[in-house]
Design a protein around this motif. Structure first.
Motif, PDB file in Angstrom:
ATOM      1  N   SER A  66       0.842  -1.198   0.000  1.00 18.81           N
ATOM      2  CA  SER A  66       0.000   0.000   0.000  1.00 18.81           C
ATOM      3  C   SER A  66       0.875   1.244   0.000  1.00 18.81           C
ATOM      4  CB  SER A  66      -0.934   0.030   1.223  1.00 18.81           C
ATOM      5  OG  SER A  66      -0.210   0.359   2.399  1.00 18.81           O
ATOM      6  N   LEU A  67       0.327   2.322  -0.528  1.00 22.56           N
ATOM      7  CA  LEU A  67       1.040   3.593  -0.540  1.00 22.56           C
ATOM      8  C   LEU A  67       1.349   4.037   0.887  1.00 22.56           C
ATOM      9  CD1 LEU A  67       2.122   6.146  -1.959  1.00 22.56           C
ATOM     10  CD2 LEU A  67      -0.227   7.047  -1.885  1.00 22.56           C
ATOM     11  N   LEU A  71       5.136   4.467   2.484  1.00 26.03           N
ATOM     12  CA  LEU A  71       5.586   5.762   3.015  1.00 26.03           C
ATOM     13  C   LEU A  71       5.929   5.658   4.494  1.00 26.03           C
ATOM     14  CD1 LEU A  71       3.030   8.151   1.266  1.00 26.03           C
ATOM     15  CD2 LEU A  71       5.450   7.836   0.690  1.00 26.03           C
ATOM     16  N   LEU A  72       5.136   4.894   5.235  1.00 29.40           N
ATOM     17  CA  LEU A  72       5.398   4.727   6.664  1.00 29.40           C
ATOM     18  C   LEU A  72       6.729   4.014   6.892  1.00 29.40           C
ATOM     19  CD1 LEU A  72       4.487   5.055   9.588  1.00 29.40           C
ATOM     20  CD2 LEU A  72       3.135   2.955   9.330  1.00 29.40           C
ATOM     21  N   THR A 167       3.444   8.133  12.002  1.00 24.56           N
ATOM     22  CA  THR A 167       2.293   7.529  11.326  1.00 24.56           C
ATOM     23  C   THR A 167       1.383   8.615  10.757  1.00 24.56           C
ATOM     24  OG1 THR A 167       2.419   5.616  12.795  1.00 24.56           O
ATOM     25  CG2 THR A 167       0.341   5.947  11.622  1.00 24.56           C
ATOM     26  N   ASP A 168       1.179   9.690  11.531  1.00 25.06           N
ATOM     27  CA  ASP A 168       0.348  10.799  11.042  1.00 25.06           C
ATOM     28  C   ASP A 168       0.987  11.476   9.827  1.00 25.06           C
ATOM     29  OD1 ASP A 168      -1.545  10.316  12.991  1.00 25.06           O
ATOM     30  OD2 ASP A 168      -0.906  11.964  14.294  1.00 25.06           O
ATOM     31  N   LEU A 169       2.305  11.631   9.839  1.00 21.56           N
ATOM     32  CA  LEU A 169       2.992  12.224   8.693  1.00 21.56           C
ATOM     33  C   LEU A 169       2.811  11.353   7.449  1.00 21.56           C
ATOM     34  CD1 LEU A 169       6.352  13.512  10.233  1.00 21.56           C
ATOM     35  CD2 LEU A 169       4.433  14.895   9.411  1.00 21.56           C
ATOM     36  N   ALA A 170       2.934  10.037   7.611  1.00 20.38           N
ATOM     37  CA  ALA A 170       2.750   9.131   6.477  1.00 20.38           C
ATOM     38  C   ALA A 170       1.309   9.189   5.969  1.00 20.38           C
ATOM     39  CB  ALA A 170       3.130   7.702   6.867  1.00 20.38           C
ATOM     40  N   THR A 171       0.345   9.274   6.888  1.00 24.86           N
ATOM     41  CA  THR A 171      -1.065   9.362   6.495  1.00 24.86           C
ATOM     42  C   THR A 171      -1.335  10.647   5.733  1.00 24.86           C
ATOM     43  OG1 THR A 171      -1.728   8.040   8.409  1.00 24.86           O
ATOM     44  CG2 THR A 171      -3.438   9.403   7.386  1.00 24.86           C
ATOM     45  N   ALA A 172      -0.811  11.766   6.234  1.00 30.06           N
ATOM     46  CA  ALA A 172      -1.014  13.056   5.571  1.00 30.06           C
ATOM     47  C   ALA A 172      -0.329  13.076   4.213  1.00 30.06           C
ATOM     48  CB  ALA A 172      -0.493  14.187   6.463  1.00 30.06           C
ATOM     49  N   ALA A 174       0.366  10.467   2.280  1.00 28.05           N
ATOM     50  CA  ALA A 174      -0.372   9.584   1.370  1.00 28.05           C
ATOM     51  C   ALA A 174      -1.624  10.284   0.843  1.00 28.05           C
ATOM     52  CB  ALA A 174      -0.736   8.276   2.066  1.00 28.05           C
ATOM     53  N   ALA A 175      -2.341  10.976   1.727  1.00 33.31           N
ATOM     54  CA  ALA A 175      -3.542  11.700   1.296  1.00 33.31           C
ATOM     55  C   ALA A 175      -3.179  12.831   0.338  1.00 33.31           C
ATOM     56  CB  ALA A 175      -4.281  12.251   2.518  1.00 33.31           C
ATOM     57  N   GLY A 176      -2.096  13.542   0.632  1.00 34.78           N
ATOM     58  CA  GLY A 176      -1.661  14.626  -0.240  1.00 34.78           C
ATOM     59  C   GLY A 176      -1.224  14.128  -1.606  1.00 34.78           C
ATOM     60  N   ILE A 177      -0.495  13.039  -1.629  1.00 37.21           N
ATOM     61  CA  ILE A 177      -0.044  12.459  -2.897  1.00 37.21           C
ATOM     62  C   ILE A 177      -1.245  11.983  -3.713  1.00 37.21           C
ATOM     63  CG2 ILE A 177       1.221  10.513  -3.910  1.00 37.21           C
ATOM     64  CD1 ILE A 177       3.201  10.856  -1.487  1.00 37.21           C
ATOM     65  N   ALA A 178      -2.208  11.340  -3.045  1.00 39.11           N
ATOM     66  CA  ALA A 178      -3.416  10.878  -3.746  1.00 39.11           C
ATOM     67  C   ALA A 178      -4.203  12.058  -4.301  1.00 39.11           C
ATOM     68  CB  ALA A 178      -4.285  10.038  -2.809  1.00 39.11           C
ATOM     69  N   ALA A 179      -4.307  13.140  -3.526  1.00 39.04           N
ATOM     70  CA  ALA A 179      -5.032  14.323  -3.996  1.00 39.04           C
ATOM     71  C   ALA A 179      -4.328  14.955  -5.192  1.00 39.04           C
ATOM     72  CB  ALA A 179      -5.176  15.333  -2.855  1.00 39.04           C
TER      73      ALA A 179
END
Length: 195
Positions: A66-67, A71-72, A167-172, A174-179
């Motif tokens: 998974s992305l 990233l994590l 983990t929060d940085l990786a989540t943010a 991933a969301a930014g890259i997807a957007a």
């Protein structure tokens, strides 16, 4: 010889700290001449950077499926290196030298940052192939979203970075890259298409 130079630099940074480190000390400890060091590294900061952050081979790039997972795994690896006391002392000195020395900045861009961008390109390519991303994203932006945020947290804001924040940085990221992928894929000029 390269291993001896980098090992000596790491040992001396641990013993005397980066500010007190000299190339003469590293040369004496490694049993080489200063010229041998300067043929490899343009400055004390570059030598210390390679010894503390990039001189050790990172583990192979994780393919977690998974992305977010990729990233994590990447940010956890970098956190270990970037949060080390030597790295915290070294980063401001290196940034200062990069700003003042265009040749060193070019070497830094063409070696260390190029390798990191290649890792992000691989992660993005896999995410596109899995259908997680609508299309490719500039690896430089992905790098900035994840490792730029980590560097700011560690070196500028001086936050205590723990695994929850990582983990929060990786989540943010991933969301930014997807957007970004969705935005760029829907319209090459960047404007979202009406649905």
């Amino acid at each position: 010889m390269d291993h001896k130079i980098l090992q000596s630099a790491r040992e001396l940074i641990d013993e005397v700290g980066y500010p007190a480190l000299t190339v003469d000390q590293v040369a004496a400890r490694a049993g080489v001449g200063k010229a041998a060091i300067y043929r490899r590294y343009a400055s004390k900061a570059e030598l210390a950077f390679v010894a503390t952050l990039h001189g050790q081979q990172p583990p192979p790039l994780a393919d977690t499926g998974s992305l977010h997972g990729d990233l994590l795994a990447l940010v956890r690896t970098f956190h270990v290196r970037m949060a080390a006391p030597a790295a915290r002392h070294l980063a401001p000195a290196l940034i200062s030298e990069l700003a003042a020395n265009p040749e060193l900045d070019t070497r830094f861009q063409d070696t260390f940052l190029a390798a990191e961008h290649a890792d992000f390109a691989d992660i993005i390519e896999r995410a596109v192939a899995r259908g997680e991303l609508a299309g490719p994203v500039d690896p430089t932006l992905a790098h900035l979203l994840l490792l730029g945020s980590l560097a700011a947290a560690l070196y500028i804001i001086n936050l205590p970075v723990d695994d929850t924040m990582i983990t929060d940085l990786a989540t943010a990221a991933a969301a930014g890259i997807a957007a970004l992928a969705a935005r760029h894929h829907s319209d090459p000029d960047g404007a979202a298409q009406p649905r």
